[in-house]
Write an enzyme that holds these catalytic residues in place. Structure first.
Site, PDB file in Angstrom:
ATOM      1  N   HIS A 160      -8.047  58.900   7.253  1.00  0.00           N
ATOM      2  CA  HIS A 160      -6.376  58.210   7.178  1.00  0.00           C
ATOM      3  C   HIS A 160      -5.213  58.905   6.475  1.00  0.00           C
ATOM      4  O   HIS A 160      -6.313  60.495   5.366  1.00  0.00           O
ATOM      5  CB  HIS A 160      -6.241  56.418   5.719  1.00  0.00           C
ATOM      6  N   ASP A 237     -13.826  57.054   0.671  1.00  0.00           N
ATOM      7  CA  ASP A 237     -11.851  56.285   0.213  1.00  0.00           C
ATOM      8  C   ASP A 237     -12.363  54.903   1.123  1.00  0.00           C
ATOM      9  O   ASP A 237     -12.747  54.679   2.080  1.00  0.00           O
ATOM     10  CB  ASP A 237     -11.436  57.149   1.534  1.00  0.00           C
ATOM     11  N   GLN A 240     -10.146  50.566   2.324  1.00  0.00           N
ATOM     12  CA  GLN A 240     -10.372  49.230   3.404  1.00  0.00           C
ATOM     13  C   GLN A 240     -11.815  48.670   3.394  1.00  0.00           C
ATOM     14  O   GLN A 240     -12.104  47.601   3.655  1.00  0.00           O
ATOM     15  CB  GLN A 240     -10.477  49.826   4.538  1.00  0.00           C
ATOM     16  N   LYS A 263      -4.616  46.210  -1.076  1.00  0.00           N
ATOM     17  CA  LYS A 263      -5.496  45.796   0.262  1.00  0.00           C
ATOM     18  C   LYS A 263      -6.390  44.614  -0.529  1.00  0.00           C
ATOM     19  O   LYS A 263      -7.273  43.914   0.110  1.00  0.00           O
ATOM     20  CB  LYS A 263      -5.376  46.775   0.401  1.00  0.00           C
ATOM     21  N   CYS A 401      -1.061  55.499  10.401  1.00  0.00           N
ATOM     22  CA  CYS A 401      -1.336  56.874   9.687  1.00  0.00           C
ATOM     23  C   CYS A 401      -3.136  57.231   9.783  1.00  0.00           C
ATOM     24  O   CYS A 401      -3.447  58.014   8.902  1.00  0.00           O
ATOM     25  CB  CYS A 401      -1.558  56.781   7.611  1.00  0.00           C
TER      26      CYS A 401
HETATM   27  N1  PLP Z   1      -6.788  54.955   3.530  1.00  0.00           N
HETATM   28  C1  PLP Z   1      -7.435  54.114   3.584  1.00  0.00           C
HETATM   29  C2  PLP Z   1      -8.206  53.832   4.634  1.00  0.00           C
HETATM   30  C3  PLP Z   1      -6.058  53.351   4.102  1.00  0.00           C
HETATM   31  O1  PLP Z   1      -6.144  52.207   5.227  1.00  0.00           O
HETATM   32  C4  PLP Z   1      -4.785  53.045   3.255  1.00  0.00           C
HETATM   33  C5  PLP Z   1      -4.048  51.840   3.362  1.00  0.00           C
HETATM   34  O2  PLP Z   1      -3.268  52.101   4.562  1.00  0.00           O
HETATM   35  C6  PLP Z   1      -5.074  54.383   2.403  1.00  0.00           C
HETATM   36  C7  PLP Z   1      -6.169  54.682   2.049  1.00  0.00           C
HETATM   37  C8  PLP Z   1      -3.903  54.459   1.452  1.00  0.00           C
HETATM   38  O3  PLP Z   1      -4.045  53.478   0.339  1.00  0.00           O
HETATM   39  P1  PLP Z   1      -2.897  53.877  -0.099  1.00  0.00           P
HETATM   40  O4  PLP Z   1      -1.409  53.548   0.869  1.00  0.00           O
HETATM   41  O5  PLP Z   1      -2.349  52.130  -0.871  1.00  0.00           O
HETATM   42  O6  PLP Z   1      -2.655  54.518  -1.526  1.00  0.00           O
END
Ligand code: PLP
Length: 446
Positions: A160, A237, A240, A263, A401
């Site tokens: 992401h 990360d 998900q 999430k 993203c």
């Molecule tokens: N990493 C992953 C794999 C994501 O799916 C997301 C959000 O869609 C993020 C990071 C970013 O999360 P946040 O916008 O809650 O900071």
């Protein structure tokens, strides 16, 4: 581990257009609906999420955009409201009753989130604005202190943007080099490539636990072990993964783990960084201000103990309180029950989507979550999403993203339907019927 082709272009006749047409609204209500696995009282669970009973564009909502943000149960909404109505005050600095209650609620949430993350040490949980800020915190604090020109950071092509851009910024500041593990056609990380990229200069491996576009569950324990053997630290990360895999975080063996409240049934604007305490101890502060200091003189300051050293300023108290309640809510549901229902949904959705002619599904068949990115003929994903929305079905369309991953597949966008434990098998039917409608509206598929 079995692996399907990255693009599952089914050849079987769809049957979708000939299916029973759009269900009556009453059929789409989930009261009394049986679970895919039988043991899960889905109607009771759904009743805890007020938004799931609303209509959108004259149809019962089918909320299939959970990878972007999940919904919040009454228990979380009520806890936040109680905090705001009865307990609001600033935390840590007051001796009066409200401040004591607010502090207890805030620190109680830290315990709940720590427990969700599988750590017994709440000081290892730093509250942030979300996964994005957690990664930025590590890139700025640890990165600026310990990374220099020529050092290497290994990322993957399925990250992401939140786990890519902060490292690009660090590379701009320090002259470190970013390397990227390839993604196989089947939507998995190429672990051979990973081994090739690990070297003497590798300082960090930063990788997603679960891909937000492909649904791929990465073998993080293996990745972490290989990175450690090469002398590198690891950041996972977990945006998900944390909503689905309770208390698995510490078991990954990683050094940093980032996740978001919104999430996993909690409020937006809050999340957490879990890090090994000794790393937090040796890292410099991320931001300066109130709360993060021990002693301040005009000439200089000393820092509060972890985790407060990383929580400058008045935090998002109501968000943290809601985050903590969401973690308790998930713990009460139980990770096995959640996994079992989601697994049943995943298998059913894979089968149903796999029957639709012209629909290309991205990502592996095994070792994946119920996140489905797809293209459908030459219908633009945004058009698909718009048609489905007219039927009350919320999916996402775009690059999610994940622009480098989209480039990897030669795409600019996909449609993405993502399920959570409160989704019903019937919503899979609703999605498939919506796709059939889209095929009709667009006059057949190329
Ligand atoms: N990493 C992953 C794999 C994501 O799916 C997301 C959000 O869609 C993020 C990071 C970013 O999360 P946040 O916008 O809650 O900071």
């Amino acid at each position: 581990m079995a692996e399907t082709a990255g693009m599952t272009d089914t050849k079987r006749a769809t049957g979708v257009l000939a299916s029973s047409g759009h269900p009556e609204a009453a059929d789409r209500r989930d009261a009394g609906e049986a679970s895919a696995d039988g043991a899960w009282d889905l109607a009771e669970i759904r009743a805890q999420f007020p938004v799931l009973s609303r209509e959108v564009n004259g149809h019962p909502l089918a909320y299939l955009d959970n990878a972007a943000s999940s919904q919040q149960p009454l228990r979380v909404l009520n806890r936040v409201e109680r905090y705001l109505r009865q307990q609001h005050a600033n935390v840590h600095r007051g001796v009066h009753q409200l401040s004591a209650e607010a502090t207890a609620a805030y620190e109680g949430a830290r315990h709940a989130v720590a427990s969700h993350a599988g750590t017994t040490d709440p000081a290892e949980i730093v509250f942030t604005r979300g996964t994005t800020e957690a990664v930025n915190l590590v890139a700025s604090s640890w990165g600026d202190a310990f990374i220099g020109a020529g050092d290497e950071i290994v990322l993957t092509k399925m990250e992401h943007h939140s786990n890519l851009v902060p490292w690009q910024l660090l590379a701009g500041r320090t002259g470190c080099v970013l390397r990227f593990v390839d993604v196989t056609p089947g939507g998995r990380l190429d672990l051979d490539d990973f081994d090739r990229l690990l070297g003497k200069r590798t300082r960090l491996v930063a990788c997603t636990h679960v891909s937000n576009s492909l649904g791929t569950v990465n073998p993080v324990r293996e990745i972490v072990d290989r990175a450690h053997a090469a002398g590198a630290l690891t950041l996972i990360d977990g945006a998900q993964a944390a909503p689905h895999m309770l208390t698995d975080v510490a078991k990954t063996g990683c050094d940093f783990y980032a996740f978001s409240s919104h999430k996993m049934c909690g409020p937006t604007g809050v999340g957490a960084l879990w890090a090994r305490r000794e790393l937090l101890e040796e890292m410099p502060p991320y931001q300066g201000g109130g709360e993060m200091i021990s002693d301040v003189k005009l000439e200089g300051s000393s820092w509060a103990r972890v985790p407060h050293k990383f929580e400058a300023g008045t935090p998002n108290i109501s968000g943290v309180v809601g985050f903590g309640e969401a973690a308790r809510f998930l713990a009460d549901l139980g990770s096995e029950a959640i996994a079992s229902h989601e697994d049943a949904l995943k298998c059913a959705a894979l089968d149903r989507l796999g029957e639709i002619e012209g629909l290309r599904l991205y990502g592996p068949r095994e070792e994946r979550t119920a996140v489905f990115s797809f293209t459908y003929g030459d219908i633009h994903p945004h058009d698909l999403s718009t048609i489905l929305d007219q039927r009350g079905i919320a999916i996402r369309a775009g690059h999610h993203c994940n622009q480098p991953l989209m480039d990897h597949y030669g795409l600019s966008a996909t449609a993405r339907a993502s399920f959570y434990f409160y989704n019903s098998p019937r919503e899979i039917d609703v999605l498939c019927d919506g796709l059939a409608l889209a095929a009709e509206v667009f006059g057949g598929l190329a």
